[in-house]
Design a protein around this motif. Structure first.
Motif, PDB file in Angstrom:
ATOM      1  N   GLY A  12     -27.934  -9.240  31.865  1.00 15.43           N
ATOM      2  CA  GLY A  12     -29.111 -10.145  31.745  1.00 15.43           C
ATOM      3  C   GLY A  12     -28.652 -11.430  31.945  1.00 15.43           C
ATOM      4  O   GLY A  12     -27.409 -11.972  32.303  1.00 15.43           O
ATOM      5  N   ILE A  13     -29.610 -12.303  32.008  1.00 15.43           N
ATOM      6  CA  ILE A  13     -29.430 -13.922  32.566  1.00 15.43           C
ATOM      7  C   ILE A  13     -30.428 -14.803  31.491  1.00 15.43           C
ATOM      8  O   ILE A  13     -31.193 -14.445  31.360  1.00 15.43           O
ATOM      9  CB  ILE A  13     -29.842 -14.027  34.138  1.00 15.43           C
ATOM     10  CG1 ILE A  13     -29.167 -13.063  34.970  1.00 15.43           C
ATOM     11  CG2 ILE A  13     -29.413 -15.531  34.294  1.00 15.43           C
ATOM     12  CD1 ILE A  13     -29.814 -13.300  36.326  1.00 15.43           C
ATOM     13  N   ALA A  14     -29.428 -15.552  30.729  1.00 15.46           N
ATOM     14  CA  ALA A  14     -29.942 -16.736  30.036  1.00 15.46           C
ATOM     15  C   ALA A  14     -29.988 -18.027  30.579  1.00 15.46           C
ATOM     16  O   ALA A  14     -29.083 -18.524  31.297  1.00 15.46           O
ATOM     17  CB  ALA A  14     -29.080 -16.897  28.713  1.00 15.46           C
ATOM     18  N   HIS A 142     -42.052 -14.024  33.376  1.00 18.43           N
ATOM     19  CA  HIS A 142     -40.738 -13.668  33.894  1.00 18.43           C
ATOM     20  C   HIS A 142     -39.768 -13.498  32.815  1.00 18.43           C
ATOM     21  O   HIS A 142     -38.540 -12.883  33.165  1.00 18.43           O
ATOM     22  CB  HIS A 142     -40.215 -14.482  35.092  1.00 18.43           C
ATOM     23  CG  HIS A 142     -41.232 -14.732  36.082  1.00 18.43           C
ATOM     24  ND1 HIS A 142     -41.502 -13.587  37.128  1.00 18.43           N
ATOM     25  CD2 HIS A 142     -41.641 -16.058  36.893  1.00 18.43           C
ATOM     26  CE1 HIS A 142     -42.223 -14.208  38.014  1.00 18.43           C
ATOM     27  NE2 HIS A 142     -42.644 -15.184  37.871  1.00 18.43           N
ATOM     28  N   PHE A 143     -39.770 -13.847  31.781  1.00 15.58           N
ATOM     29  CA  PHE A 143     -38.992 -14.080  30.719  1.00 15.58           C
ATOM     30  C   PHE A 143     -39.397 -13.143  29.509  1.00 15.58           C
ATOM     31  O   PHE A 143     -40.532 -13.124  28.890  1.00 15.58           O
ATOM     32  CB  PHE A 143     -38.650 -15.523  30.109  1.00 15.58           C
ATOM     33  CG  PHE A 143     -38.193 -16.403  31.198  1.00 15.58           C
ATOM     34  CD1 PHE A 143     -36.816 -16.079  31.608  1.00 15.58           C
ATOM     35  CD2 PHE A 143     -39.108 -17.159  31.889  1.00 15.58           C
ATOM     36  CE1 PHE A 143     -36.167 -16.934  32.550  1.00 15.58           C
ATOM     37  CE2 PHE A 143     -38.263 -17.934  32.837  1.00 15.58           C
ATOM     38  CZ  PHE A 143     -37.056 -17.941  33.148  1.00 15.58           C
ATOM     39  N   SER A 144     -38.391 -12.209  28.950  1.00 12.61           N
ATOM     40  CA  SER A 144     -38.615 -11.042  27.850  1.00 12.61           C
ATOM     41  C   SER A 144     -38.558 -11.831  26.525  1.00 12.61           C
ATOM     42  O   SER A 144     -38.999 -11.298  25.657  1.00 12.61           O
ATOM     43  CB  SER A 144     -37.813  -9.870  27.973  1.00 12.61           C
ATOM     44  OG  SER A 144     -36.287 -10.569  27.898  1.00 12.61           O
ATOM     45  N   ALA A 145     -38.002 -13.052  26.312  1.00  7.79           N
ATOM     46  CA  ALA A 145     -37.969 -13.558  25.146  1.00  7.79           C
ATOM     47  C   ALA A 145     -37.416 -15.236  25.478  1.00  7.79           C
ATOM     48  O   ALA A 145     -36.845 -15.518  26.520  1.00  7.79           O
ATOM     49  CB  ALA A 145     -36.876 -13.033  24.212  1.00  7.79           C
ATOM     50  N   VAL A 146     -37.908 -16.102  24.537  1.00  9.89           N
ATOM     51  CA  VAL A 146     -37.491 -17.354  24.550  1.00  9.89           C
ATOM     52  C   VAL A 146     -36.869 -17.907  23.136  1.00  9.89           C
ATOM     53  O   VAL A 146     -37.166 -17.490  22.048  1.00  9.89           O
ATOM     54  CB  VAL A 146     -38.594 -18.385  24.753  1.00  9.89           C
ATOM     55  CG1 VAL A 146     -38.227 -19.658  24.748  1.00  9.89           C
ATOM     56  CG2 VAL A 146     -39.413 -18.061  25.803  1.00  9.89           C
ATOM     57  N   PHE A 147     -35.589 -18.214  23.635  1.00 14.37           N
ATOM     58  CA  PHE A 147     -34.692 -18.711  22.216  1.00 14.37           C
ATOM     59  C   PHE A 147     -34.598 -20.121  21.979  1.00 14.37           C
ATOM     60  O   PHE A 147     -33.652 -21.003  22.969  1.00 14.37           O
ATOM     61  CB  PHE A 147     -33.262 -18.199  22.157  1.00 14.37           C
ATOM     62  CG  PHE A 147     -33.557 -16.477  22.173  1.00 14.37           C
ATOM     63  CD1 PHE A 147     -33.307 -15.861  20.964  1.00 14.37           C
ATOM     64  CD2 PHE A 147     -33.675 -15.955  23.464  1.00 14.37           C
ATOM     65  CE1 PHE A 147     -33.366 -14.532  21.047  1.00 14.37           C
ATOM     66  CE2 PHE A 147     -33.578 -14.317  23.316  1.00 14.37           C
ATOM     67  CZ  PHE A 147     -33.678 -13.699  22.268  1.00 14.37           C
ATOM     68  N   GLU A 167     -27.947  -9.723  21.580  1.00 12.99           N
ATOM     69  CA  GLU A 167     -28.306  -8.781  20.637  1.00 12.99           C
ATOM     70  C   GLU A 167     -29.920  -8.401  20.604  1.00 12.99           C
ATOM     71  O   GLU A 167     -29.913  -6.979  20.710  1.00 12.99           O
ATOM     72  CB  GLU A 167     -28.187  -9.498  18.934  1.00 12.99           C
ATOM     73  CG  GLU A 167     -28.631  -8.329  18.023  1.00 12.99           C
ATOM     74  CD  GLU A 167     -28.354  -8.808  16.571  1.00 12.99           C
ATOM     75  OE1 GLU A 167     -28.617  -8.294  15.623  1.00 12.99           O
ATOM     76  OE2 GLU A 167     -27.912 -10.106  16.454  1.00 12.99           O
ATOM     77  N   ARG A 168     -30.795  -9.118  21.219  1.00 17.49           N
ATOM     78  CA  ARG A 168     -32.072  -8.885  21.383  1.00 17.49           C
ATOM     79  C   ARG A 168     -32.154  -7.836  22.480  1.00 17.49           C
ATOM     80  O   ARG A 168     -32.917  -6.881  22.418  1.00 17.49           O
ATOM     81  CB  ARG A 168     -32.957 -10.101  21.615  1.00 17.49           C
ATOM     82  CG  ARG A 168     -34.321  -9.930  22.005  1.00 17.49           C
ATOM     83  CD  ARG A 168     -35.399  -9.424  20.851  1.00 17.49           C
ATOM     84  NE  ARG A 168     -35.227 -10.465  20.003  1.00 17.49           N
ATOM     85  CZ  ARG A 168     -36.224 -11.483  19.957  1.00 17.49           C
ATOM     86  NH1 ARG A 168     -37.174 -11.651  21.095  1.00 17.49           N
ATOM     87  NH2 ARG A 168     -36.357 -12.419  19.057  1.00 17.49           N
ATOM     88  N   LEU A 169     -31.344  -8.312  23.574  1.00 19.70           N
ATOM     89  CA  LEU A 169     -31.410  -7.541  24.819  1.00 19.70           C
ATOM     90  C   LEU A 169     -30.561  -6.286  24.488  1.00 19.70           C
ATOM     91  O   LEU A 169     -30.532  -5.371  25.537  1.00 19.70           O
ATOM     92  CB  LEU A 169     -30.795  -8.521  25.876  1.00 19.70           C
ATOM     93  CG  LEU A 169     -31.689  -9.572  26.250  1.00 19.70           C
ATOM     94  CD1 LEU A 169     -30.858 -10.341  27.243  1.00 19.70           C
ATOM     95  CD2 LEU A 169     -33.277  -9.126  26.767  1.00 19.70           C
ATOM     96  N   GLY A 170     -29.869  -6.038  23.562  1.00 17.86           N
ATOM     97  CA  GLY A 170     -28.853  -4.929  23.216  1.00 17.86           C
ATOM     98  C   GLY A 170     -27.554  -4.883  24.422  1.00 17.86           C
ATOM     99  O   GLY A 170     -27.143  -3.913  24.574  1.00 17.86           O
ATOM    100  N   LEU A 171     -27.268  -6.143  24.529  1.00 16.00           N
ATOM    101  CA  LEU A 171     -26.070  -6.414  25.592  1.00 16.00           C
ATOM    102  C   LEU A 171     -24.910  -7.012  24.964  1.00 16.00           C
ATOM    103  O   LEU A 171     -24.893  -7.430  23.746  1.00 16.00           O
ATOM    104  CB  LEU A 171     -26.496  -7.250  26.752  1.00 16.00           C
ATOM    105  CG  LEU A 171     -27.609  -6.974  27.618  1.00 16.00           C
ATOM    106  CD1 LEU A 171     -27.933  -8.188  28.544  1.00 16.00           C
ATOM    107  CD2 LEU A 171     -27.208  -5.663  28.426  1.00 16.00           C
ATOM    108  N   ALA A 192     -19.522 -18.261  23.026  1.00 15.06           N
ATOM    109  CA  ALA A 192     -20.000 -16.717  22.834  1.00 15.06           C
ATOM    110  C   ALA A 192     -19.664 -15.792  23.655  1.00 15.06           C
ATOM    111  O   ALA A 192     -19.905 -14.525  23.435  1.00 15.06           O
ATOM    112  CB  ALA A 192     -21.550 -16.875  23.255  1.00 15.06           C
ATOM    113  N   GLY A 193     -18.630 -15.864  24.635  1.00 11.09           N
ATOM    114  CA  GLY A 193     -17.968 -14.986  25.464  1.00 11.09           C
ATOM    115  C   GLY A 193     -18.925 -14.479  26.834  1.00 11.09           C
ATOM    116  O   GLY A 193     -18.622 -13.579  27.222  1.00 11.09           O
TER     117      GLY A 193
END
Length: 236
Positions: A12-14, A142-147, A167-171, A192-193
């Motif tokens: 995943g990419i933020a 293109h984005f599954s969520a916006v935080f 957590e939302r992405l299950g990663l 966050a690591g």
């Protein structure tokens, strides 16, 4: 720089928003100056406002008040900040990107990466403003969520939003790559690591002190270098 060896696969990419995906400084300046002008206060030039971007509109407003010797922390100052924020939001939501633009190469990069990775936005901009800007920039699909940082405690360099995104992405956080242009982005990733990329085309990259963990100067570099890293990890 040479791509690093990743410790684990990236799934995943933020992305940060202001100064990373979109050059939104002209619109932020317009919203800020409109609010200040209506309140009878001094307005500011684009370079000054650009230097205040990164910690969300409340921090930008507070810096504009400090710059004209108004204390934003006492009771009158807090009330003024609240008044200015309401005016700021009205202008920003009415025309999210009438003056700014998507950085060159971002649309193609995000379209390519979103086919293979879960992509989200993690920003210090409040969520409603962030979604409005992404929609106006034609990037939102293109984005599954916006935080967004809807509470002060969530603002980067806090790791809270990155942890929530993972957590939302299950990663695991180590599988989520943070891409941002400023100190707060990389500090949040470290806390966050998450591995991190410094977006060299953005606002904050020019003021970076010390070697970043991974820097790219053009958006087109990210898919290529990330694929190289993933392949290296696969055969390590």
């Amino acid at each position: 720089m040479t791509p690093p060896v990743l410790r684990q696969r990236i799934d995943g990419i933020a992305f940060d928003l202001d100064g990373t995906l979109v050059d939104s400084a002209p619109d932020i300046r317009h919203a800020l100056n409109s609010a200040l002008h209506k309140a009878g206060l001094r307005t500011f030039d684009l370079d000054t406002v650009r230097g205040w971007i990164g910690d969300g509109p409340d921090a930008t407003i507070a810096r504009a008040l400090v710059a004209q010797a108004i204390d934003p922390t006492n009771a009158p100052g807090r009330a003024l900040c609240d008044h200015l924020r309401r005016a700021f939001d009205m202008t920003a939501l009415a025309a999210p990107m009438s003056l700014g633009h998507v950085f060159d190469g971002i649309a193609d990069m995000v379209a390519e990466l979103s086919r293979d990775y879960a992509c989200v936005v993690v920003t210090n901009k409040p969520t409603p403003l962030a979604r409005a800007l992404l929609n106006a920039a034609h990037l939102l699909p293109h984005f599954s969520a916006v935080f967004g940082a809807d509470e002060p405690v969530q603002r980067k360099p806090s790791p809270l939003l990155l942890r929530a995104a993972a957590e939302r992405l299950g990663l695991a956080t180590g599988a989520l790559l943070m891409v941002g242009d400023g100190h707060a982005d990389l500090q949040a990733a470290a806390a966050a690591g998450c591995p991190a990329v410094l977006a060299g085309w953005g606002y904050g990259a020019s003021g970076w002190q010390g070697p970043p963990p991974w820097r790219m100067d053009r958006p087109a570099e990210l898919p290529v270098q990330l694929a190289t890293c993933q392949n290296t990890l696969l055969h390590f």
